[in-house]
Design an enzyme around this catalytic site. Structure first.
Site, PDB file in Angstrom:
ATOM      1  N   ASP A  41     -23.977 -11.679 -12.743  1.00 22.50           N
ATOM      2  CA  ASP A  41     -23.963 -10.351 -12.987  1.00 22.50           C
ATOM      3  C   ASP A  41     -22.691  -9.739 -11.999  1.00 22.50           C
ATOM      4  O   ASP A  41     -22.576 -10.065 -10.895  1.00 22.50           O
ATOM      5  CB  ASP A  41     -24.964  -9.560 -13.023  1.00 22.50           C
ATOM      6  CG  ASP A  41     -24.872  -8.126 -13.666  1.00 22.50           C
ATOM      7  OD1 ASP A  41     -24.080  -7.999 -14.642  1.00 22.50           O
ATOM      8  OD2 ASP A  41     -25.315  -7.082 -13.012  1.00 22.50           O
ATOM      9  N   TYR A  49     -17.854  -3.605 -13.600  1.00 25.67           N
ATOM     10  CA  TYR A  49     -16.749  -4.117 -14.588  1.00 25.67           C
ATOM     11  C   TYR A  49     -16.470  -3.377 -15.831  1.00 25.67           C
ATOM     12  O   TYR A  49     -15.369  -3.460 -16.438  1.00 25.67           O
ATOM     13  CB  TYR A  49     -16.988  -5.513 -15.213  1.00 25.67           C
ATOM     14  CG  TYR A  49     -17.192  -6.908 -14.090  1.00 25.67           C
ATOM     15  CD1 TYR A  49     -17.147  -6.729 -12.760  1.00 25.67           C
ATOM     16  CD2 TYR A  49     -17.564  -8.143 -14.686  1.00 25.67           C
ATOM     17  CE1 TYR A  49     -16.950  -7.930 -11.970  1.00 25.67           C
ATOM     18  CE2 TYR A  49     -17.513  -9.366 -13.904  1.00 25.67           C
ATOM     19  CZ  TYR A  49     -17.155  -9.133 -12.529  1.00 25.67           C
ATOM     20  OH  TYR A  49     -17.244 -10.178 -11.677  1.00 25.67           O
ATOM     21  N   CYS A 104     -24.876 -10.338 -18.108  1.00 23.22           N
ATOM     22  CA  CYS A 104     -23.934  -9.145 -17.944  1.00 23.22           C
ATOM     23  C   CYS A 104     -23.378  -9.109 -19.622  1.00 23.22           C
ATOM     24  O   CYS A 104     -22.769  -9.775 -19.901  1.00 23.22           O
ATOM     25  CB  CYS A 104     -22.975  -9.550 -17.116  1.00 23.22           C
ATOM     26  SG  CYS A 104     -21.828  -7.894 -17.074  1.00 23.22           S
ATOM     27  N   CYS A 147     -27.002  -2.887 -21.341  1.00 23.71           N
ATOM     28  CA  CYS A 147     -26.332  -3.324 -19.898  1.00 23.71           C
ATOM     29  C   CYS A 147     -27.611  -3.829 -19.184  1.00 23.71           C
ATOM     30  O   CYS A 147     -28.604  -2.921 -19.168  1.00 23.71           O
ATOM     31  CB  CYS A 147     -25.600  -2.009 -19.500  1.00 23.71           C
ATOM     32  SG  CYS A 147     -25.189  -2.014 -17.628  1.00 23.71           S
ATOM     33  N   THR A 148     -27.365  -4.776 -18.374  1.00 24.67           N
ATOM     34  CA  THR A 148     -28.569  -5.296 -17.756  1.00 24.67           C
ATOM     35  C   THR A 148     -29.040  -4.590 -16.456  1.00 24.67           C
ATOM     36  O   THR A 148     -30.073  -4.702 -16.078  1.00 24.67           O
ATOM     37  CB  THR A 148     -28.288  -6.872 -17.365  1.00 24.67           C
ATOM     38  OG1 THR A 148     -27.078  -6.858 -16.375  1.00 24.67           O
ATOM     39  CG2 THR A 148     -28.238  -7.647 -18.514  1.00 24.67           C
TER      40      THR A 148
HETATM   41  N1  DGL Z   1     -24.804  -5.306 -15.882  1.00 26.59           N
HETATM   42  C1  DGL Z   1     -23.485  -5.251 -16.480  1.00 26.59           C
HETATM   43  C2  DGL Z   1     -23.564  -5.269 -18.123  1.00 26.59           C
HETATM   44  O1  DGL Z   1     -24.610  -5.647 -18.405  1.00 26.59           O
HETATM   45  C3  DGL Z   1     -22.772  -4.089 -15.989  1.00 26.59           C
HETATM   46  C4  DGL Z   1     -21.279  -4.240 -16.075  1.00 26.59           C
HETATM   47  C5  DGL Z   1     -20.451  -3.466 -15.094  1.00 26.59           C
HETATM   48  O2  DGL Z   1     -20.362  -3.782 -14.189  1.00 26.59           O
HETATM   49  O3  DGL Z   1     -19.876  -2.477 -15.393  1.00 26.59           O
HETATM   50  O4  DGL Z   1     -22.882  -4.583 -18.624  1.00 26.59           O
END
Ligand code: DGL
Length: 279
Positions: A6, A38, A69, A199-200
């Site tokens: 992630d 991200y 992710c 979003c995880t």
């Molecule tokens: N845990 C990521 C997801 O599921 C977060 C992404 C990010 O860093 O913005 O989208």
């Protein structure tokens, strides 16, 4: 060994469910905390950073990597699976978190894009995710192909990943989430049936979403769905299921002391990150 990746600590929600379901497997987790979040970056950059992270996990001995992710899965997974993996790491696998969720929501297998008939009853589902996942439209498009009677109402939640990673206090966190929930409910127009924390990172603050939403809205658990799906996959592809001792190792590209401090939402065995060199 199974790799889990992630952008930061969010994928730990997936890792926790994978480990609970398959306690005989060894896991290596990599959080790209140095580059998180991200969600607001360009597609090219997300593909590049995801590729780097997956290479690190493969080079450390993982044969299969779960992209825990949604942002990376929505933006980079298909490109990496089709254009990079077969020549860079033949025989290895990358799986995402979006496919099992779409299958669970629609009740239609991924391979069956336009089924002649769908048993999915009409419903409205709120999707809370990063800006990038929302912009990709991947969930909306893939659900629509399989179950056109299901309406997804997307709500981008800018700043929420940062707030979680930064250990923002309960009051501002609750305020941020209440605001997003209110906007999503307004956009839905009526009472939705369910909500997907797409979003995880968001399951780490699930209780805040629960508090902000009417009780009748079911929260769909992505970690449980992904764990069940991986277990099923490993039954069909036993070459990736190597019996281990349930070992979990957490690596970060960031400074472990910062990351460990920020992860106050997690159980202690999922809080101890080591530095970035895993080879
Ligand atoms: N845990 C990521 C997801 O599921 C977060 C992404 C990010 O860093 O913005 O989208």
């Amino acid at each position: 060994m199974i790799g889990v990746f992630d952008s930061g600590s969010g994928g730990l929600t997936i890792l926790e469910a994978l480990h609970r379901r398959m306690p005989d497997q060894d896991f290596l987790y990599l959080g790209d905390h140095a580059n998180a979040p991200y969600g607001h970056r360009s597609n090219e950059k997300i593909v590049e950073m995801t590729r780097e992270a997956i290479s690190t996990l493969f080079d450390a001995g993982c044969t299969l990597v779960v992209l825990a992710c949604n942002t990376a899965a929505a933006v980079a997974l298909r490109t990496l699976q089709q254009k990079w993996l077969p020549h860079a790491y033949p025989g290895r696998r990358i799986l995402g978190v979006l496919v099992p969720m779409v299958e669970a929501i629609t009740g239609v297998p991924w391979a069956q894009e336009h089924p002649a008939r769908t048993s999915a009853r009409p419903k409205t589902i709120l999707l809370f995710a990063t800006q990038k996942t929302v912009k990709s439209g991947a969930y909306v498009e893939e659900v629509k192909k399989r179950a056109p009677t299901i309406r997804l109402v997307q709500k981008a939640c800018p700043g929420l990943v940062d707030a979680i990673e930064g250990g923002t206090g309960p009051k501002p966190l609750a305020g941020l989430i209440e605001g997003y929930v209110e906007e999503a409910l307004h956009e839905a127009g009526g009472l939705p049936d369910a909500a997907l924390l797409g979003c995880t990172h968001f399951p780490l603050v699930r209780s805040y979403f629960e508090a902000a939403m009417p009780e009748s809205i079911e929260i769909l658990s992505q970690p449980d769905v992904v764990a069940a799906s991986l277990e099923d996959y490993l039954k069909r592809h036993s070459e990736f299921r190597k019996k281990g001792s349930g070992r979990i190792r957490l690596m970060t590209t960031g400074r472990p002391e910062d990351v460990n401090l920020a992860d106050s939402y997690l159980p202690p065995h999922l809080c101890h990150f080591e530095g970035g060199t895993v080879l």
